[in-house]
Design an enzyme around this catalytic site. Structure first.
Site, PDB file in Angstrom:
ATOM      1  N   SER A   2       0.938  -1.181  -0.007  1.00 64.27           N
ATOM      2  CA  SER A   2       0.036   0.029   0.019  1.00 64.27           C
ATOM      3  C   SER A   2       0.836   1.145  -0.014  1.00 64.27           C
ATOM      4  O   SER A   2       0.583   2.235  -0.526  1.00 64.27           O
ATOM      5  CB  SER A   2      -1.088  -0.074   1.217  1.00 64.27           C
ATOM      6  OG  SER A   2      -0.349   0.140   2.495  1.00 64.27           O
ATOM      7  N   GLU A  46       2.336   7.339   7.380  1.00 65.04           N
ATOM      8  CA  GLU A  46       3.263   6.898   6.496  1.00 65.04           C
ATOM      9  C   GLU A  46       2.665   7.346   5.007  1.00 65.04           C
ATOM     10  O   GLU A  46       3.690   7.964   4.345  1.00 65.04           O
ATOM     11  CB  GLU A  46       3.187   5.322   6.198  1.00 65.04           C
ATOM     12  CG  GLU A  46       3.852   4.963   7.567  1.00 65.04           C
ATOM     13  CD  GLU A  46       3.814   3.059   7.253  1.00 65.04           C
ATOM     14  OE1 GLU A  46       4.731   2.527   8.144  1.00 65.04           O
ATOM     15  OE2 GLU A  46       2.973   2.729   6.637  1.00 65.04           O
ATOM     16  N   ASP A  91      17.158  -1.559  10.780  1.00 64.47           N
ATOM     17  CA  ASP A  91      16.691  -0.328  11.442  1.00 64.47           C
ATOM     18  C   ASP A  91      17.678   0.381  12.198  1.00 64.47           C
ATOM     19  O   ASP A  91      17.272   1.295  13.130  1.00 64.47           O
ATOM     20  CB  ASP A  91      15.496  -0.786  12.432  1.00 64.47           C
ATOM     21  CG  ASP A  91      14.569  -1.653  11.481  1.00 64.47           C
ATOM     22  OD1 ASP A  91      14.121  -1.394  10.708  1.00 64.47           O
ATOM     23  OD2 ASP A  91      14.039  -2.702  12.376  1.00 64.47           O
ATOM     24  N   LEU A 118      11.274  -6.889   3.786  1.00 62.41           N
ATOM     25  CA  LEU A 118      11.662  -7.545   4.907  1.00 62.41           C
ATOM     26  C   LEU A 118      12.914  -8.267   5.134  1.00 62.41           C
ATOM     27  O   LEU A 118      13.466  -8.953   5.989  1.00 62.41           O
ATOM     28  CB  LEU A 118      10.452  -8.570   5.458  1.00 62.41           C
ATOM     29  CG  LEU A 118       9.108  -7.732   5.505  1.00 62.41           C
ATOM     30  CD1 LEU A 118       8.168  -8.937   5.983  1.00 62.41           C
ATOM     31  CD2 LEU A 118       9.303  -6.699   6.424  1.00 62.41           C
ATOM     32  N   ASN A 177      14.453   3.519   4.295  1.00 58.14           N
ATOM     33  CA  ASN A 177      13.353   2.644   4.626  1.00 58.14           C
ATOM     34  C   ASN A 177      12.413   3.433   5.442  1.00 58.14           C
ATOM     35  O   ASN A 177      13.040   4.532   6.012  1.00 58.14           O
ATOM     36  CB  ASN A 177      14.144   1.631   5.627  1.00 58.14           C
ATOM     37  CG  ASN A 177      13.224   0.501   5.988  1.00 58.14           C
ATOM     38  OD1 ASN A 177      12.396   0.092   5.489  1.00 58.14           O
ATOM     39  ND2 ASN A 177      13.237   0.509   7.327  1.00 58.14           N
ATOM     40  N   HIS A 232      10.049   2.701   8.801  1.00 58.40           N
ATOM     41  CA  HIS A 232       9.768   1.825   9.895  1.00 58.40           C
ATOM     42  C   HIS A 232       8.642   2.247  10.922  1.00 58.40           C
ATOM     43  O   HIS A 232       8.415   3.447  11.030  1.00 58.40           O
ATOM     44  CB  HIS A 232      11.158   1.608  10.907  1.00 58.40           C
ATOM     45  CG  HIS A 232      10.767   0.532  11.887  1.00 58.40           C
ATOM     46  ND1 HIS A 232      10.801  -0.646  11.544  1.00 58.40           N
ATOM     47  CD2 HIS A 232      10.588   0.534  13.094  1.00 58.40           C
ATOM     48  CE1 HIS A 232      10.662  -1.373  12.581  1.00 58.40           C
ATOM     49  NE2 HIS A 232      10.360  -0.569  13.657  1.00 58.40           N
TER      50      HIS A 232
HETATM   51  C1  GAR Z   1       4.592  -0.702   6.481  1.00 55.68           C
HETATM   52  O1  GAR Z   1       3.505  -0.056   7.857  1.00 55.68           O
HETATM   53  C2  GAR Z   1       5.887  -0.500   6.838  1.00 55.68           C
HETATM   54  O2  GAR Z   1       6.107   0.731   7.923  1.00 55.68           O
HETATM   55  C3  GAR Z   1       6.224  -1.766   7.571  1.00 55.68           C
HETATM   56  O3  GAR Z   1       5.516  -2.872   6.996  1.00 55.68           O
HETATM   57  C4  GAR Z   1       4.429  -2.045   6.336  1.00 55.68           C
HETATM   58  C5  GAR Z   1       4.115  -2.622   4.811  1.00 55.68           C
HETATM   59  O4  GAR Z   1       2.775  -2.004   4.305  1.00 55.68           O
HETATM   60  N1  GAR Z   1       7.506  -1.950   7.500  1.00 55.68           N
HETATM   61  C6  GAR Z   1       8.249  -2.601   8.364  1.00 55.68           C
HETATM   62  O5  GAR Z   1       7.800  -3.069   9.344  1.00 55.68           O
HETATM   63  C7  GAR Z   1       9.836  -2.913   8.076  1.00 55.68           C
HETATM   64  N2  GAR Z   1      10.260  -3.468   9.234  1.00 55.68           N
HETATM   65  P1  GAR Z   1       2.343  -1.977   2.749  1.00 55.68           P
HETATM   66  O6  GAR Z   1       3.117  -3.298   2.203  1.00 55.68           O
HETATM   67  O7  GAR Z   1       1.011  -1.877   2.999  1.00 55.68           O
HETATM   68  O8  GAR Z   1       3.076  -0.785   2.440  1.00 55.68           O
END
Ligand code: GAR
Length: 188
Positions: free
Chosen positions: A13, A173, A144, A84, A101, A103
């Protein structure tokens, strides 16, 4: 023309939101989305957005295949949006201060291996935190731990669940990540 590659592992997303944000911008092009899972929903989004998406195995990140593609396309900035895997040394070396990135917490809290997505929000709620938020940071060899570029906070109330915290964090975000990418790419 500046070129961005997005790395993602799941829903995508953020990837979609970023690409839409820059859709009218003639100075920025999204070369492709790279994902380490063939079944991830981000591939569906990429199709809809008309951006190529490719799947690479962990070994192909590590053996230089992904780097070859990035270089061939002339990618200027790599954006990790829910990615990831650890970024391997060959890519880190080729893109110093050119990999960022997001987080879903206020680093240095709730970062590190295994801290991703809903697991982060579960930990925040379990610890009774009064606030959470987002951290946008440069990527280095440790999960991170790269230099922080930007943070934004949201409140966490006693009746919040991991899911409601996730919603608040996602809203931050979607608002801030594209804006910060815009500022970074301007300086490249
Ligand atoms: C997001 O909230 C991002 O911050 C997190 O994964 C989600 C992905 O959502 N990232 C982490 O946790 C990295 N350590 P999305 O695939 O819907 O963008």
């Amino acid at each position: 023309m500046k070129k961005i590659a997005i790395f993602a592992s799941g829903s995508g997303s953020n990837a979609e939101n970023i690409i839409n944000y820059f859709s009218e911008n003639k100075e920025i092009n999204f070369s492709f989305i790279i994902c380490n899972k063939s079944e991830a929903f981000v591939h569906e989004r990429a199709k809809r957005l008309n951006v190529p998406s490719y799947t690479f195995k962990k070994s192909e990140f590590e053996n230089g295949e992904v780097l070859t593609l990035l270089k061939k396309e002339g990618v200027d900035l790599i954006v990790l949006a829910g990615f990831l895997l650890k970024v391997p040394e060959n890519i880190l070396k080729a893109y110093p201060h050119r990999i960022i990135n997001i987080h879903p917490a206020l680093l240095p809290k709730y970062g590190g291996k295994g801290m991703y997505g809903i697991h982060v929000h579960e930990a925040v709620v379990t610890e009774g935190e009064k606030e959470s938020g987002i951290t946008i940071h440069y990527v280095n060899e440790n999960y991170d731990e790269g230099q922080i570029i930007f943070q934004a906070k949201c409140e966490v109330f006693p009746d919040d669940s991991p899911e409601t915290v996730a919603e608040k964090v996602h809203a931050l975000e979607y608002k801030h990540f594209p804006e910060e990418i815009g500022k970074i790419i301007e300086k490249i």
